[in-house]
Design a protein around this motif. Structure first.
Motif, PDB file in Angstrom:
ATOM      1  N   GLN A   1       1.394   3.316   3.149  1.00  0.00           N
ATOM      2  CA  GLN A   1       0.616   3.470   1.927  1.00  0.00           C
ATOM      3  C   GLN A   1       1.220   2.672   0.768  1.00  0.00           C
ATOM      4  O   GLN A   1       0.481   2.140  -0.070  1.00  0.00           O
ATOM      5  CB  GLN A   1       0.480   4.947   1.571  1.00  0.00           C
ATOM      6  CG  GLN A   1      -0.418   5.692   2.546  1.00  0.00           C
ATOM      7  CD  GLN A   1      -0.767   7.094   2.098  1.00  0.00           C
ATOM      8  OE1 GLN A   1      -0.289   7.586   1.078  1.00  0.00           O
ATOM      9  NE2 GLN A   1      -1.605   7.771   2.872  1.00  0.00           N
TER      10      GLN A   1
ATOM     11  N   ARG B   1      -4.008   8.576  -7.201  1.00  0.00           N
ATOM     12  CA  ARG B   1      -2.629   9.050  -7.129  1.00  0.00           C
ATOM     13  C   ARG B   1      -1.776   8.337  -8.170  1.00  0.00           C
ATOM     14  O   ARG B   1      -1.889   7.133  -8.368  1.00  0.00           O
ATOM     15  CB  ARG B   1      -2.076   8.795  -5.727  1.00  0.00           C
ATOM     16  CG  ARG B   1      -0.712   9.420  -5.483  1.00  0.00           C
ATOM     17  CD  ARG B   1      -0.167   9.022  -4.125  1.00  0.00           C
ATOM     18  NE  ARG B   1      -1.017   9.486  -3.037  1.00  0.00           N
ATOM     19  CZ  ARG B   1      -0.823   9.157  -1.777  1.00  0.00           C
ATOM     20  NH1 ARG B   1       0.168   8.342  -1.439  1.00  0.00           N
ATOM     21  NH2 ARG B   1      -1.627   9.620  -0.825  1.00  0.00           N
TER      22      ARG B   1
ATOM     23  N   ASN C   1      -6.052  10.957  -3.664  1.00  0.00           N
ATOM     24  CA  ASN C   1      -5.829  12.294  -3.108  1.00  0.00           C
ATOM     25  C   ASN C   1      -7.098  13.122  -3.266  1.00  0.00           C
ATOM     26  O   ASN C   1      -7.854  12.949  -4.228  1.00  0.00           O
ATOM     27  CB  ASN C   1      -4.681  13.001  -3.837  1.00  0.00           C
ATOM     28  CG  ASN C   1      -3.328  12.420  -3.483  1.00  0.00           C
ATOM     29  OD1 ASN C   1      -3.221  11.256  -3.126  1.00  0.00           O
ATOM     30  ND2 ASN C   1      -2.300  13.217  -3.589  1.00  0.00           N
TER      31      ASN C   1
ATOM     32  N   ILE D   1       8.470   6.465  -8.334  1.00  0.00           N
ATOM     33  CA  ILE D   1       7.569   7.329  -7.564  1.00  0.00           C
ATOM     34  C   ILE D   1       8.378   8.502  -7.019  1.00  0.00           C
ATOM     35  O   ILE D   1       9.455   8.321  -6.449  1.00  0.00           O
ATOM     36  CB  ILE D   1       6.924   6.544  -6.404  1.00  0.00           C
ATOM     37  CG1 ILE D   1       6.040   5.414  -6.957  1.00  0.00           C
ATOM     38  CG2 ILE D   1       6.097   7.466  -5.513  1.00  0.00           C
ATOM     39  CD1 ILE D   1       5.507   4.476  -5.887  1.00  0.00           C
TER      40      ILE D   1
ATOM     41  N   LEU E   1       4.126   6.933   4.671  1.00  0.00           N
ATOM     42  CA  LEU E   1       4.676   6.634   3.351  1.00  0.00           C
ATOM     43  C   LEU E   1       4.808   5.128   3.138  1.00  0.00           C
ATOM     44  O   LEU E   1       4.321   4.578   2.134  1.00  0.00           O
ATOM     45  CB  LEU E   1       6.045   7.305   3.190  1.00  0.00           C
ATOM     46  CG  LEU E   1       6.830   6.958   1.925  1.00  0.00           C
ATOM     47  CD1 LEU E   1       6.062   7.386   0.684  1.00  0.00           C
ATOM     48  CD2 LEU E   1       8.208   7.606   1.955  1.00  0.00           C
TER      49      LEU E   1
ATOM     50  N   ASP F   1       2.419   8.854  -9.966  1.00  0.00           N
ATOM     51  CA  ASP F   1       3.801   8.705  -9.495  1.00  0.00           C
ATOM     52  C   ASP F   1       4.300   9.941  -8.748  1.00  0.00           C
ATOM     53  O   ASP F   1       5.472  10.007  -8.367  1.00  0.00           O
ATOM     54  CB  ASP F   1       4.745   8.367 -10.661  1.00  0.00           C
ATOM     55  CG  ASP F   1       4.841   9.480 -11.698  1.00  0.00           C
ATOM     56  OD1 ASP F   1       4.227  10.548 -11.519  1.00  0.00           O
ATOM     57  OD2 ASP F   1       5.543   9.273 -12.715  1.00  0.00           O
ATOM     58  N   TRP F   2       3.411  10.929  -8.534  1.00  0.00           N
ATOM     59  CA  TRP F   2       3.779  12.102  -7.738  1.00  0.00           C
ATOM     60  C   TRP F   2       3.047  12.009  -6.400  1.00  0.00           C
ATOM     61  O   TRP F   2       1.827  12.107  -6.341  1.00  0.00           O
ATOM     62  CB  TRP F   2       3.404  13.401  -8.469  1.00  0.00           C
ATOM     63  CG  TRP F   2       3.526  14.649  -7.626  1.00  0.00           C
ATOM     64  CD1 TRP F   2       2.534  15.526  -7.307  1.00  0.00           C
ATOM     65  CD2 TRP F   2       4.712  15.155  -6.987  1.00  0.00           C
ATOM     66  NE1 TRP F   2       3.004  16.542  -6.516  1.00  0.00           N
ATOM     67  CE2 TRP F   2       4.348  16.343  -6.303  1.00  0.00           C
ATOM     68  CE3 TRP F   2       6.029  14.731  -6.922  1.00  0.00           C
ATOM     69  CZ2 TRP F   2       5.256  17.099  -5.563  1.00  0.00           C
ATOM     70  CZ3 TRP F   2       6.938  15.472  -6.192  1.00  0.00           C
ATOM     71  CH2 TRP F   2       6.555  16.647  -5.532  1.00  0.00           C
ATOM     72  N   TRP F   3       3.812  11.780  -5.334  1.00  0.00           N
ATOM     73  CA  TRP F   3       3.250  11.635  -3.985  1.00  0.00           C
ATOM     74  C   TRP F   3       3.583  12.892  -3.202  1.00  0.00           C
ATOM     75  O   TRP F   3       4.707  13.047  -2.696  1.00  0.00           O
ATOM     76  CB  TRP F   3       3.816  10.379  -3.310  1.00  0.00           C
ATOM     77  CG  TRP F   3       3.304   9.104  -3.912  1.00  0.00           C
ATOM     78  CD1 TRP F   3       2.934   8.894  -5.205  1.00  0.00           C
ATOM     79  CD2 TRP F   3       3.103   7.859  -3.232  1.00  0.00           C
ATOM     80  NE1 TRP F   3       2.506   7.593  -5.384  1.00  0.00           N
ATOM     81  CE2 TRP F   3       2.614   6.932  -4.196  1.00  0.00           C
ATOM     82  CE3 TRP F   3       3.291   7.433  -1.921  1.00  0.00           C
ATOM     83  CZ2 TRP F   3       2.303   5.614  -3.880  1.00  0.00           C
ATOM     84  CZ3 TRP F   3       2.997   6.109  -1.608  1.00  0.00           C
ATOM     85  CH2 TRP F   3       2.503   5.223  -2.574  1.00  0.00           C
ATOM     86  N   LYS F   4       2.626  13.762  -3.081  1.00  0.00           N
ATOM     87  CA  LYS F   4       2.867  15.087  -2.528  1.00  0.00           C
ATOM     88  C   LYS F   4       2.667  15.129  -1.011  1.00  0.00           C
ATOM     89  O   LYS F   4       2.076  14.241  -0.417  1.00  0.00           O
ATOM     90  CB  LYS F   4       1.948  16.115  -3.193  1.00  0.00           C
ATOM     91  CG  LYS F   4       0.464  15.944  -2.890  1.00  0.00           C
ATOM     92  CD  LYS F   4      -0.382  16.943  -3.660  1.00  0.00           C
ATOM     93  CE  LYS F   4      -1.868  16.820  -3.334  1.00  0.00           C
ATOM     94  NZ  LYS F   4      -2.216  17.248  -1.977  1.00  0.00           N
TER      95      LYS F   4
ATOM     96  N   VAL G   1       8.525  11.395  -4.334  1.00  0.00           N
ATOM     97  CA  VAL G   1       7.930  11.684  -3.034  1.00  0.00           C
ATOM     98  C   VAL G   1       8.397  13.062  -2.559  1.00  0.00           C
ATOM     99  O   VAL G   1       9.598  13.316  -2.456  1.00  0.00           O
ATOM    100  CB  VAL G   1       8.329  10.619  -1.988  1.00  0.00           C
ATOM    101  CG1 VAL G   1       7.595  10.868  -0.677  1.00  0.00           C
ATOM    102  CG2 VAL G   1       8.038   9.216  -2.501  1.00  0.00           C
TER     103      VAL G   1
ATOM    104  N   ASP H   1      -4.549  11.479   2.030  1.00  0.00           N
ATOM    105  CA  ASP H   1      -3.682  12.627   2.276  1.00  0.00           C
ATOM    106  C   ASP H   1      -3.207  12.668   3.725  1.00  0.00           C
ATOM    107  O   ASP H   1      -3.661  11.899   4.573  1.00  0.00           O
ATOM    108  CB  ASP H   1      -4.434  13.930   1.955  1.00  0.00           C
ATOM    109  CG  ASP H   1      -4.802  14.028   0.490  1.00  0.00           C
ATOM    110  OD1 ASP H   1      -3.939  13.747  -0.355  1.00  0.00           O
ATOM    111  OD2 ASP H   1      -5.958  14.380   0.194  1.00  0.00           O
TER     112      ASP H   1
END
Length: 598
Positions: free
Chosen positions: A422, A388, A246, A201, A419, A390-393, A203, A377
């Motif tokens: 979640q 969501r 998201n 992931i 973080l 593997d990109w946790w913006k 982050v 979000d």
């Protein structure tokens, strides 16, 4: 234990060199032998090549830790600090645990109580940034240390191999890391958990601003992301039991509107329906999205939705009637469906919306309501969502407040509560056991407690940390106490927690068995998540205690197995008539340590 002068951190460093020197001497001797020893020489050359060869995967210089060496002469045990017990939930007898001491000792003790029982491990180990974040044998590892990486790998390897024993067969481990040791950790995890890799992931923990702007302008690719390595013990990949969402933009393909007519629906363009609402058209005109007296465009529904509050309200309110075309579907019955009309169709327990086209084929209609929900979000919004990956913006947005979270301050390495919360929300069920053996700031502990409060779960949390600079007392424990009591604007979140510290029993003690039995009670409390002091449980380790044990109001008695077997028939009857369950204390608690002693 050996003194500092006797302790050798790299006991294996010369073993390979010694072996190679010895093989070289044998080759030399064989070559000088007047007899033909070519076959011996060939075999020795093969051994020499193997010793010099490099295997596939991660290879590192092995180091020994003082805490590891200490266990050769001493046995770690847990002692409770009774002053730091938290008993906030008076309705529950279940307890969580804070284990204070070197986490290698704690992990060895947890093997006795939690082998194959932990569902999720979530850790944030030192990143080995060379900025005094990683200590090895009481010394910070810095850039002057030629073994900067191999010491970190040795440190992690011992703990990860021990932690693996604690996971359930389908348990999951998640490790926060950055680019300093990501590559090494990935290879190490592949070795410890073969075929267990799930994903990495990414982050977003910072953004290009402040000093990073200058660095970027100078041609550098600035670091914005950190990583979370995810592995499963049995190799399964579907670890996200509860997907996260998201907020996303409106999908313009949802451009049809259903109106009820008898047993079917008429299907209209949604722009026509919106056009009938003057308040909506006026707002769109004011926003410059449509000219006065002009018709709304079906192709711009996405723009209208994202820009106009009134459009959003209307579509969200009627989300079950706003639809898009989907895949074809085979209809097995012979109902006479009218062409162009939309019908509800049931197959098993599932309901579909179907429409017959001019060719007699059927397509599905998907309601917009299936896309709606509250996002995960930084600022949760109600609207269309996307799952969501593997990109946790946007987690950099949490960093401005992270130092205040939990009511404790930690200058370096504190992870955002959102973080960790979640991560656990996505990967745990309500009755899971969660372990963090780099607990530090206590974020994992608060995340578990907050989740339990939100969804009515009964997750158990085990936190392990050392007490360097009194971090266990001033940060980890204090944060747990703050959560229980409430702090600042936050309401109290009552729970129960026991505070155990590691201590040691000498292996050469004159009465080792007696010394170890004194420390069995804490292991039982840890294994069963209880506190003997406020429970209706008893504890018996010898024959005298069998008779002394009061049984009124007692439901269970934990008893040493050999004592249980030696109970007289009268005592067995006394316990039976009192309806008391006898649970044997596992001999394996200190079985290995007592082997050869008695």
């Amino acid at each position: 234990m050996a003194t500092d002068e006797q302790f050798i951190e790299r006991p294996y460093e010369n073993e390979r060199d010694k072996a190679l020197t010895y093989v070289a001497s044998l080759i030399d001797q064989a070559s000088k032998d007047p007899k033909n020893r070519q076959e011996d020489i060939n075999q020795l050359l093969t051994i020499q090549k193997l010793l010099n060869g490099k295997k596939y995967g991660l290879v590192w210089e092995e180091h020994e830790e003082k805490v590891d060496k200490e266990m050769k002469t001493k046995i770690p045990v847990f002692k409770e600090d009774h002053k730091r017990i938290i008993h906030g939930d008076k309705q529950s007898y279940k307890y969580n645990f804070l284990l204070v001491g070197d986490n290698l000792h704690s992990l060895h003790l947890l093997e006795k109580t939690h082998r194959s029982r932990v569902n999720v491990i979530c850790i944030d180990p030192p990143y080995n940034t060379l900025n005094k974040d990683f200590k090895y044998n009481d010394k910070f590892v810095d850039s002057s240390d030629e073994y900067v990486h191999s010491k970190w790998i040795s440190f992690m390897y011992r703990r990860l191999t021990q932690a693996k024993k604690l996971l359930t067969y389908d348990g999951v481990i998640m490790i926060n890391i950055d680019n300093n040791e990501y590559a090494n950790l990935k290879l190490l995890m592949d070795q410890v958990f073969p075929n267990g890799y799930v994903t990495t992931i990414h982050v977003e923990m910072s953004t290009v601003q402040g000093m990073k702007v200058r660095s970027a302008k100078n041609g550098n690719i600035v670091k914005n992301a950190e990583y979370i390595l995810v592995y499963s013990k049995d190799g399964h990949h579907n670890v996200m039991k509860h997907p996260l969402y998201n907020r996303t933009n409106y999908d313009h393909h949802y451009n049809q509107f259903l109106t009820k007519e008898n047993n079917y629906y008429n299907c209209r363009q949604i722009s026509e329906v919106l056009q009938e609402h003057q308040d909506i058209t006026r707002q769109l005109e004011a926003l410059g999205l449509v000219n006065k007296s002009h018709s709304l465009s079906n192709s711009k529904i996405g723009v209208y939705y994202d820009s106009s509050e009134l459009v959003r309200e209307f579509i969200n309110k009627n989300a079950d009637l706003v639809v898009r075309d989907h895949t074809s579907i085979t209809i097995k019955n012979n109902v006479d469906y009218l062409e162009g009309k939309v019908y509800p169709y049931f197959h098993g327990k599932r309901k579909y919306l179907i429409q017959k086209n001019k060719d007699g084929k059927y397509t599905q209609k998907i309601p917009f309501s299936t896309k709606l929900g509250k996002s995960d979000d930084f600022k949760p919004e109600y609207g269309p969502l996307k799952i969501r990956g593997d990109w946790w913006k946007d987690f950099y947005l949490d960093m401005g407040n992270v130092n205040k979270e939990g009511g404790v301050k930690l200058s370096n390495g504190k992870k955002p509560l959102r973080l960790i919360k979640q991560l656990l929300k996505a990967t745990t069920d309500k009755d899971d056991i969660v372990l963090d053996f780099f607990a530090g700031s206590g974020t994992t502990g608060q995340a578990v407690l907050d989740l339990n409060k939100e969804d009515g779960g009964h997750r158990e949390i085990i936190l392990c940390t050392n007490n360097e600079s009194k971090i266990a007392e001033k940060i980890t424990y204090q944060r747990m106490k703050n959560v229980n009591d409430g702090y600042g604007k936050y309401a109290a979140n009552p729970f129960n927690m026991k505070y155990f510290k590691t201590a040691f029993v000498d292996k050469d003690s004159t009465n080792l068995e007696k010394e170890l039995l004194k420390n069995v009670k804490t292991l039982i409390e840890l294994q069963y998540g209880i506190n003997f002091e406020d429970s209706n449980f008893g504890f018996v380790t010898n024959q005298k205690e069998v008779a002394k044990q009061q049984l009124k109001g007692v439901s269970k008695v934990f008893m040493r197995g050999r004592v249980h077997k030696m109970m007289s028939p009268e005592e067995q009857d006394r316990y039976s008539l009192a309806n008391v369950q006898i649970i044997d204390i596992p001999e394996t608690f200190f079985g290995k340590e007592l082997q050869g002693w008695m």
